[in-house]
Each structure stands twice: as structure tokens, then as C-alpha cells.
Design an enzyme around this catalytic site. Structure first.
Site: not given
Ligand code: NAP
Length: 292
Positions: A52, A96, A119
């Protein structure tokens, strides 16, 4: 059979995003800024976050990686989330997953400001998506929709079977493909570990989305001739043939299933790269203030 080349499409989209970043900076605006929080040293998570950060560099975004050791307390992590919520320079951020078991993932997700939740995991974003309002759509389902769109795959009236009901892939995917949109307008069946006689259902699928996390689970006797097969699975399987000591395996037994398909995604190089560009797209939307 046509191979859906996620990596190729993802590279094209990265170029499109890089062009937009260039336009923004030419207008004197700041670069989009994505921050990522990584807790602990899980091998998979380390790799995903590294990808990412690298993708941010490729498109000209600013990125910040914030690392904590496994033993960080829930309160300390929530404090960092609140700090990022208030940081005007950060357009969007992710935490994460998975998190260590002493930390409530739901509490962390609910603490993220929905306008920075790139997200798309916050209940407000999920809820807005369900009723068709502008929202950050969870990156993996958004990436799959984009692949379907770019390959002009017909979805209206098709029977789509989704195997897996996670909050980040299976559930949002089922809802998105059932929406009155294009892609969408599918008749959707969502399956899970308690589904009886799974093969009799997957055999009815015009579009089969495998998101269960069980390597090579879907075999040729579970797939209808001419089906579109999207393989979300990315399990690390021990291998003596790679330097890292493992290989990524999808949920579909590619060699035997692919000859039956009209379209199929490979693993790696299918859905994975699209997940990352969807996150970049959401960050760009956040920087431009186009959702909230
Ligand atoms: P998850 O939280 O691991 O849940 C798996 C789902 O599959 C659950 O709903 C489970 O049912 C169902 N399931 C498990 N075994 C099954 C079986 N034998 N038959 C039918 N259903 C079964 O799911 P996830 O987080 O969505 O991850 C799924 C896979 O996708 C993993 O391999 C993950 O690494 C991968 N993934 C890839 C990307 C990417 O970018 N390529 C992104 C996200 C995830 P129950 O609900 O009944 O337990």
C-alpha cells in the site's frame, strides 16, 4: 476462457490516479495523504501494508506508516486513531487488520471518522453503501466491481453466488451486486460454512465469487460451463520453490476450473492488485472531499 488481468487493469488505474494527482498539484492543491497503522509483525499484514505504501509512492500520494508493537493497549491505539481523525493533513487512514486479540477491532473501526475511513469498514460507510448513498466502498468488493466494469461483463439478471460472508468482502459484495446499478441487478446467493450442499448452489452460478480463504477449495465439479469466476482467496501455502518459503494460493483450483470459465481471475495478479488501487481511489475521493 478469458483471463481477467487484475494487475494490468490496476496499473492502468494507477496511471489515471497519478494524472489526477498531477492536476491537483498543478492547481496548487496538496497531494492526497494516506496513513496506515500497523500493529505487530504478522507476515501477511507487513506485506500488504508495504504494498500500500509503495502504491502511494507510485501515484504521487504522501503516505505515513505508523507502527506499534503487539502489546500496545487498546486505549493507546484508540488515542492514535483520534489523533489521525483530527490531523488536517491526513485525508484518509487505515488500521491494518487483524489486530491482536486484546484489542476490539469493532471499537477501533467505530472510532475512525467515517469521512477518513478509506477502507470503508465503518458502519456508517457500510450503511450508506447499502442504501445507495455516496460512501467509501470496501476496497476488495470495489475492485471486483471495477474489473467486471472494465471487462464489460454482463451482470443484470445473472445469478451471482458469493461464498463467504465476511464484513469486508462477502457481505458487501453480495449487496453491491444485488443493487439496482450497473454492474449489479444480479440475483445473489450468499453462502457460508453452514450452507448445505454448497456445490449444488455454486453450480447454478453465472458469476461465482470465492472468498472463503480455503486454498483450491472450488473444483471443476462445482462450476457451471461458461461461468465467470472471481477468486478472492489469498492463502499463504508453504513452498520450497520460492525465496520467501511460501506461495499465494487462491480459493479456486485454477488449472481444472479455468477451462470451464468464460472469465476467471488468477491468483496472484487478479483481485489483489485491484484492492490496493481501490484504496488509492478512496483516498483520492477523500482528498477531493467528494464523499463527505
Ligand atoms: P474470512 O473472515 O476469513 O471468512 C471466511 C468466510 O468464508 C466466512 O464467512 C466463512 O463462513 C466462509 N467459509 C469458510 N469455509 C467455508 C466452507 N468450507 N464453505 C463455505 N463457506 C466457508 O473472510 P475474508 O476476510 O473475506 O477472507 C477470505 C479470503 O480472501 C482469505 O483468503 C483472504 O486472505 C482473502 N482476501 C483477499 C483480499 C485481496 O485483496 N485479494 C482481500 C481480503 C481478503 P462462516 O461465516 O460460517 O464462518
Amino acid at each position: 476462457m478469458q483471463l481477467i488481468q487484475g494487475k494490468l487493469i490496476a496499473d492502468q488505474i494507477k496511471e489515471e490516479i497519478a494524472d489526477e494527482v498531477k492536476k491537483l498539484t498543478e492547481q496548487g492543491k496538496k497531494r492526497p495523504h494516506l496513513a496506515a497503522i500497523l500493529v505487530g509483525h504478522d507476515g501477511g499484514s507487513e506485506t500488504y501494508v508495504a504494498h500500500k505504501v509503495k502504491a502511494c509512492e507510485q501515484v504521487g500520494f504522501e503516505s505515513t506508516l505508523i507502527r506499534f508493537e503487539e502489546n500496545i493497549s487498546e486505549n493507546e491505539l484508540l488515542e492514535k486513531v483520534r489523533e489521525l481523525n483530527a490531523d488536517k493533513d491526513v485525508d484518509g487512514f487505515i488500521v491494518q487488520l487483524p489486530l491482536p486479540s486484546h484489542i476490539s477491532e469493532n471499537k477501533v473501526i467505530e472510532t475512525i471518522d467515517p469521512s477518513k475511513d478509506v477502507d470503508g469498514f465503518h458502519p456508517i460507510n457500510l450503511g450508506r453503501m447499502v442504501i445507495g448513498l455516496p460512501s467509501y466502498v470496501s476496497a476488495t468488493p470495489a475492485g471486483i466491481l471495477e474489473l467486471i466494469r472494465r471487462y464489460n461483463i454482463e451482470t443484470a439478471g445473472k445469478h451471482c453466488v458469493v461464498v463467504g460472508r465476511s464484513n469486508i468482502v462477502g457481505k458487501p459484495m453480495s449487496i453491491l451486486l444485488g443493487q439496482k446499478t450497473n454492474p449489479g441487478n444480479c440475483t445473489v446467493t450468499m453462502c457460508h460454512s453452514r450452507t448445505k450442499d454448497l456445490a449444488s448452489i455454486t453450480l447454478q452460478a453465472d458469476i461465482l465469487i470465492a472468498a472463503l480463504g480455503s486454498p483450491e477449495f472450488v473444483t471443476q465439479n462445482m462450476v457451471k460451463e461458461g461461468a465467470v469466476v472471481i477468486d478472492v482467496g489469498t492463502s499463504r501455502v508453504a513452498s520450497t520453490e520460492t525465496k520467501s518459503g511460501f506461495r499465494l494460493k487462491g480459493d479456486v483450483k485454477f488449472d481444472e476450473v479455468s477451462p470451464k470459465c468464460s472469465y476467471i481471475t488468477p491468483v496472484p495478479g487478479g483481485v489483489g492488485p485491484m484492492t490496493i488501487v481501490s484504496l488509492l481511489k478512496n483516498t483520492l475521493l477523500a482528498a477531493k472531499g467528494e464523499v463527505y
